[in-house]
Design an enzyme around this catalytic site. Structure first.
Site, PDB file in Angstrom:
ATOM      1  N   LYS A 281       0.844  -1.195   0.000  1.00 56.23           N
ATOM      2  CA  LYS A 281       0.000   0.000   0.000  1.00 56.23           C
ATOM      3  C   LYS A 281       0.879   1.245   0.000  1.00 56.23           C
ATOM      4  O   LYS A 281       1.996   1.213   0.516  1.00 56.23           O
ATOM      5  CB  LYS A 281      -0.852   0.026   1.279  1.00 56.23           C
ATOM      6  N   ARG A 355     -10.375 -11.463   1.964  1.00 59.30           N
ATOM      7  CA  ARG A 355     -11.220 -12.519   1.392  1.00 59.30           C
ATOM      8  C   ARG A 355     -10.518 -13.877   1.441  1.00 59.30           C
ATOM      9  O   ARG A 355     -11.175 -14.908   1.517  1.00 59.30           O
ATOM     10  CB  ARG A 355     -11.629 -12.128  -0.043  1.00 59.30           C
TER      11      ARG A 355
HETATM   12  N1  BES Z   1      -8.213  -3.653   4.379  1.00 59.99           N
HETATM   13  C1  BES Z   1      -8.321  -3.251   3.020  1.00 59.99           C
HETATM   14  C2  BES Z   1      -9.600  -2.490   2.730  1.00 59.99           C
HETATM   15  C3  BES Z   1      -9.786  -1.169   3.422  1.00 59.99           C
HETATM   16  C4  BES Z   1      -9.439   0.008   2.786  1.00 59.99           C
HETATM   17  C5  BES Z   1     -10.358  -1.111   4.662  1.00 59.99           C
HETATM   18  C6  BES Z   1      -9.653   1.212   3.421  1.00 59.99           C
HETATM   19  C7  BES Z   1     -10.557   0.092   5.296  1.00 59.99           C
HETATM   20  C8  BES Z   1     -10.219   1.257   4.677  1.00 59.99           C
HETATM   21  C9  BES Z   1      -8.313  -4.482   2.123  1.00 59.99           C
HETATM   22  O1  BES Z   1      -7.535  -5.551   2.551  1.00 59.99           O
HETATM   23  C10 BES Z   1      -7.743  -4.054   0.810  1.00 59.99           C
HETATM   24  O2  BES Z   1      -6.608  -3.700   0.782  1.00 59.99           O
HETATM   25  N2  BES Z   1      -8.538  -4.104  -0.252  1.00 59.99           N
HETATM   26  C11 BES Z   1      -8.114  -3.725  -1.539  1.00 59.99           C
HETATM   27  C12 BES Z   1      -8.638  -4.723  -2.515  1.00 59.99           C
HETATM   28  C13 BES Z   1      -8.091  -4.560  -3.906  1.00 59.99           C
HETATM   29  C14 BES Z   1      -6.621  -4.890  -3.921  1.00 59.99           C
HETATM   30  C15 BES Z   1      -8.852  -5.459  -4.829  1.00 59.99           C
HETATM   31  C16 BES Z   1      -8.658  -2.333  -1.826  1.00 59.99           C
HETATM   32  O3  BES Z   1      -9.793  -2.051  -1.442  1.00 59.99           O
HETATM   33  O4  BES Z   1      -7.944  -1.535  -2.408  1.00 59.99           O
HETATM   34 MN    MN Z   2      -5.531  -5.389   1.927  1.00 61.30          MN
END
Ligand code: BES
Ligand code: MN
Ligand code: ZN
Length: 503
Positions: A281, A355
């Site tokens: 990230k 997931r």
């Molecule tokens: N934990 C994150 C989602 C999230 C984002 C929660 C902001 C709370 C606030 C999750 O694991 C994630 O990183 N999701 C990705 C999925 C993508 C790579 C398909 C996302 O939402 O960017």
């Molecule tokens: Mn994530």
């Protein structure tokens, strides 16, 4: 914080401050507010006439009484429009009025019961909502601040004043339930607010053990080796990049042991820190990912209340706890893992880890006899894009369960909005090299995540709650403070109680 019901006359009780209330548009206050107004020779109605009190929701007007009546001060708390008045208004108004008086350094405050009169709520729900409002509203996370109280003093005692002896019992019962609901939501808030160097999977398991011991729940914690034997390749793929041992935490309430099929399972995402893994990230805001275990925290909190309240239903609370780190053994984009249900998964993006851990936990829950599933996860940024922080999203394969969850959320004041699950969305997660892939690209990101999970719910009635927009609050609002919100702990408790009643 002590909250007590006392039978007394609001104009005579000797307290530093008394909270009364008013609906917007009312010119001549009635009930307890009216009695105080008369005892003050019409001071409140005069302020209304002068336009100084508008009674908008959350408005607070402080009046000094200079010895005229028992209370040294009267705080008129605005309730807003009567047609919008609900239990949630009671929580919000109790929080804002008590915060207001705490800022003025008062240690003891009395209040009337908001809404038990013209508001039309029953005394039990008023007591519950007031306890929730004040306890959650005055909460702040101070574990690492020296000096403790950074908000201008401590409010130590709230007296709920009621003259009608017929209401005292119900108010007290409501208070008792509200105290418990607030306490368990705070367990979840604290877990979210703790930094990830403290709130590790191991620490989550310790807290769950403590809860189990206190409330008579059974607990099992599966370690990595056990999960390997079970074939949880999706969960363990995520755990590979971290030095922290993963834990699959399982709490059980045996509320109807004669009817094993009368059950529900709550499955929480417990990523104690989400760096994204190798699909790292960006740095900005990454610190909020210490709360990526909020779903799991809400499950542990809810199980505490369920253990205490003992509804006639068997409840399994499961937390899939691990970090998502980019270590030398971390899984890579393109890796293919095999989940416990036999399906192979192409890991396109290691940041779509929630997931993966949920897939194995959900399958394991089904294997161990759970016949209805609710999973709770900070699953997708796309959820925040779609719904902001006004409500959580829900998707699933069973409308009855989804409706029950939405209703349980309504009475908790935790809003939930359903998103569609058309077959079309499933095409987006087809893989060329495995049964399924873990991301579907930008479009409908929350729904493709749910479509992925649906592959692991199979034919078990299932609802998925995406709390990415609601697990955290960046501002003090209503009875929320900055940081973890505790969502949807109280919703889960309500759902278990209601399913037990419905039988
Ligand atoms: N934990 C994150 C989602 C999230 C984002 C929660 C902001 C709370 C606030 C999750 O694991 C994630 O990183 N999701 C990705 C999925 C993508 C790579 C398909 C996302 O939402 O960017
Ligand atoms: Mn994530
Ligand atoms: Zn995550």
């Amino acid at each position: 914080m002590e909250i007590k019901v006392v039978q007394d006359d609001v104009t005579r009780i000797k307290v530093p401050a008394l909270i009364v209330n008013l609906f917007e548009g009312v010119e001549q206050p009635g009930g307890a507010t009216g009695a105080v107004d008369r005892a003050l020779d019409g001071a409140i109605s005069q302020l209304i006439e002068d336009g100084e009190i508008k009674a908008k929701k959350g408005e607070n007007t402080l009046i000094h009484t200079f010895g005229k009546i028992g209370p040294s001060r009267v705080l008129v708390a605005g309730l807003g429009k009567q047609e919008n008045f609900t239990q949630e208004t009671v929580r919000e108004v109790t929080a804002s009025s008590c915060r207001y008086l705490r800022r003025r350094g008062l240690e003891q405050v009395a209040t009337i019961a908001h809404g038990a009169g013209i508001g039309g709520l029953d005394a039990g729900s008023v007591g519950q909502s007031m306890a929730e409002g004040v306890i959650l509203g005055l909460y702040s996370f101070k574990n690492y601040l020296k000096g403790g109280e950074d908000d201008g003093g401590a409010l130590k005692e709230l007296l709920l004043v009621e003259q009608d002896s017929g209401k005292l019992g119900d108010l007290e019962k409501g208070l008792e339930l509200g105290r418990l609901m607030a306490e368990v939501a705070i367990i979840a808030r604290d877990m979210v607010n703790e930094p990830a160097n403290v709130m590790t999977p191991t620490r989550m398991a310790e807290i769950a053990s403590l809860v189990a011991e206190e409330e008579g729940l059974t607990i099992r914690v599966l370690e990595r080796q056990h999960m390997e034997e079970l074939g949880m390749g999706a969960f363990l793929g995520v755990a590979k990049g971290s030095d922290q041992p993963p834990k699959l935490i399982i709490l059980e309430h045996h509320g109807d042991p004669g009817n094993p099929s009368n059950n529900i399972g709550f499955i929480g995402k417990g990523i104690t820190f989400d760096t994204g893994g190798i699909s790292l990230k960006p740095a900005g805001g990454m610190e909020d990912m210490k709360g990526d275990m909020a779903g799991g925290a809400s499950v542990i909190g809810a199980m505490k209340a369920i253990g205490r309240l003992k509804p006639r239903i068997n409840v399994t609370g499961m937390v899939a706890a691990t970090e998502n780190m980019p270590g030398g053994s971390a899984q890579r984009p393109g890796d293919i893992v095999r989940s416990m249900n036999g399906k192979t998964i192409e890991v396109i993006n290691t940041d779509a880890e929630g997931r993966l851990v949920l897939a194995d936990a959900m399958h394991y829950a089904r294997e161990t006899g759970v016949t209805r599933l609710v999973d709770i996860a900070t699953l997708t940024g796309a959820m925040v894009v779609a719904l902001g922080n006004a409500c959580s999203g829900v998707m699933g394969n069973n409308q009855e369960l989804i409706d029950q969850l939405i209703r349980a959320g309504q009475s908790a004041g935790e809003r939930i909005w359903q998103m569609p699950m058309y077959d079309d969305y499933k095409d987006l997660i087809k893989s060329n090299v495995a049964d399924i892939k873990n991301t579907g690209g930008r479009p409908a990101g929350s729904i493709t995540a749910a479509k992925f999970l649906a592959e692991f719910a199979e034919d078990t009635p299932w609802a998925h709650m995406d709390i990415a927009g609601t697990y955290f609050s960046s501002a003090e609002k209503g009875y929320l403070s900055k940081g973890g919100t505790g969502v949807p702990t109280r919703t889960l408790v309500n759902l278990a109680l209601e399913l037990a009643e419905d039988r």
